[in-house]
Design a protein around this motif. Structure first.
Motif, PDB file in Angstrom:
ATOM      1  N   UNK A   1       5.759  -8.872  -0.378  1.00  0.00           N
ATOM      2  CA  UNK A   1       6.630  -7.700  -0.352  1.00  0.00           C
ATOM      3  C   UNK A   1       6.442  -6.803  -1.574  1.00  0.00           C
ATOM      4  N   UNK A   2       5.450  -7.122  -2.405  1.00  0.00           N
ATOM      5  CA  UNK A   2       5.254  -6.359  -3.630  1.00  0.00           C
ATOM      6  C   UNK A   2       4.883  -4.912  -3.341  1.00  0.00           C
ATOM      7  N   UNK A   3       3.929  -4.701  -2.428  1.00  0.00           N
ATOM      8  CA  UNK A   3       3.503  -3.331  -2.126  1.00  0.00           C
ATOM      9  C   UNK A   3       4.668  -2.505  -1.595  1.00  0.00           C
ATOM     10  N   UNK A   4       5.459  -3.090  -0.705  1.00  0.00           N
ATOM     11  CA  UNK A   4       6.612  -2.355  -0.176  1.00  0.00           C
ATOM     12  C   UNK A   4       7.616  -2.010  -1.252  1.00  0.00           C
ATOM     13  N   UNK A   5       7.851  -2.938  -2.186  1.00  0.00           N
ATOM     14  CA  UNK A   5       8.785  -2.675  -3.275  1.00  0.00           C
ATOM     15  C   UNK A   5       8.269  -1.562  -4.186  1.00  0.00           C
ATOM     16  N   UNK A   6       6.962  -1.591  -4.486  1.00  0.00           N
ATOM     17  CA  UNK A   6       6.390  -0.563  -5.362  1.00  0.00           C
ATOM     18  C   UNK A   6       6.425   0.812  -4.695  1.00  0.00           C
ATOM     19  N   UNK A   7       6.116   0.853  -3.407  1.00  0.00           N
ATOM     20  CA  UNK A   7       6.158   2.137  -2.695  1.00  0.00           C
ATOM     21  C   UNK A   7       7.582   2.672  -2.657  1.00  0.00           C
ATOM     22  N   UNK A   8       8.554   1.792  -2.446  1.00  0.00           N
ATOM     23  CA  UNK A   8       9.952   2.227  -2.443  1.00  0.00           C
ATOM     24  C   UNK A   8      10.365   2.758  -3.809  1.00  0.00           C
ATOM     25  N   UNK A   9       9.911   2.088  -4.873  1.00  0.00           N
ATOM     26  CA  UNK A   9      10.169   2.587  -6.219  1.00  0.00           C
ATOM     27  C   UNK A   9       9.572   3.967  -6.420  1.00  0.00           C
ATOM     28  N   UNK A  10       8.342   4.149  -5.926  1.00  0.00           N
ATOM     29  CA  UNK A  10       7.676   5.443  -6.088  1.00  0.00           C
ATOM     30  C   UNK A  10       8.384   6.535  -5.308  1.00  0.00           C
TER      31      UNK A  10
END
Length: 343
Positions: free
Chosen positions: A306-315
């Motif tokens: 879920x790291x990519x999804x979390x980073x995209x949401x942060x962005x």
């Protein structure tokens, strides 16, 4: 009578020392930057913009304050094994030269430039983890030349949260682990306040350099109403992030469909095996085991990270904040211009 009390005094001293060593380290409260180091970072990032650059931060770790006293840039080279070796040798040589001239050469992190706040990537997290192997506390100073051109000093000091680092080290970025630790997308990075400090001599010199005129051209530039290019780029990046988030959601939808299909196959196989066991039991034969690890349907399906999804949401959150801030400033300028026209 004093001798019997000595072991007790020694024991109390050892207990006090053990308590001190067991205490948690002091949390990082502020990043204090020397004005010269800050100007070096800005100059390096502005000169090579829009290309992205990085550099080393040097300073001291004092209690709850991380002091940035100096920095130096990394050379821009092609990405290959020889370039990595040359870069490491360059850093060691630079730190050796600084040590010879009695300048702080303790590594406390690194700085990097970004474009419109697009810095929340997997590479940034991996760099943090590499630094954490040798440095207990380190920060990343992120400078955005594109936003700074709008009249805002876009400078941030970031570090990874302890809870996220523990999960990342243990490969625990799954839905179950994240729910157990109550870790959401806002708990990846922690922003540390930045305080710029100068010596008394530098402050006096800067006071002498101040112009006598209270209004400069830079003050008038802040009243410009044209921010269309900046808003347009933010919206383009935001749309791209929304597409990336949709792709991440499709990955999880595919995973859950496969998981549901596998569970249905397992239930059907288990029901069939139970019927066979009932028939074998009626025939006086030994029942077969109800689990078969060699069967492909019992092979666990790996859950996507879920790291990519979390980073995209942060962005996405970062871009929305940028757009909201610029839109609010534009409204203030429009109301100001309206008042001036009415007068």
């Amino acid at each position: 009578m004093a001798n019997p009390a000595a072991p007790g005094g020694a024991r109390s001293f050892l207990q006090a020392v053990s308590k001190v060593t067991e205490e948690a380290p002091t949390p990082l409260r502020v990043v204090q930057m020397e004005g010269l180091a800050l100007l070096k970072i800005i100059k390096h990032c502005e000169e090579f913009a829009p290309a992205l650059v990085t550099g080393q931060l040097l300073g001291l770790d004092v209690g709850s304050v991380l002091e940035v006293t100096n920095c130096f840039p990394f050379p821009i080279r092609e990405e290959d094994d020889e370039a990595d070796a040359d870069g490491a040798n360059y850093q060691l040589e630079m730190m050796r030269c600084l040590r010879e001239v009695n300048v702080d050469n303790n590594t406390i992190g690194w700085y990097q430039s970004c474009l419109l706040g697009s810095f929340q990537t997997v590479e940034l997290i991996e760099t943090f983890m590499n630094y954490q192997e040798s440095i207990r506390r380190c920060v990343c100073i992120v400078y955005d030349p594109s936003r700074s051109s709008q009249g805002v000093l876009a400078l941030k000091a970031l570090k990874l949260t302890d809870s996220f680092m523990d999960l990342y080290r243990n490969n625990g970025l799954t839905g179950e682990k994240l729910r157990e630790k109550k870790l959401s997308w806002v708990d990846i990075f922690e922003e540390i306040p930045i305080k710029v400090s100068n010596s008394a001599l530098v402050s006096a010199f800067m006071k002498e350099l101040e112009p006598e005129s209270p209004v400069t051209q830079c003050d008038f530039d802040r009243l410009k109403l044209s921010t269309a290019p900046f808003m347009e780029r933010n919206l383009e990046f935001l749309i791209g992030c929304m597409d990336d988030l949709s792709s991440e959601q499709n990955k999880f939808q595919y995973y859950y469909r496969n998981l549901s299909r596998q569970q249905s196959q397992q239930q059907a196989w288990l029901q069939k095996r139970r019927q066979e066991n009932m028939a074998r039991k009626a025939a006086g034969e030994e029942p077969l085991p109800e689990e078969d690890p060699s069967n492909p349907i019992f092979k666990p399906i790996p859950e996507p990270s879920r790291l990519e999804g979390y980073l995209v949401t942060n962005q996405i959150s970062s871009y929305c904040n940028h757009i909201n801030g610029v839109a609010g400033q534009n409204f203030n300028r429009l109301y100001l211009m309206k008042a001036l026209h009415e007068d």
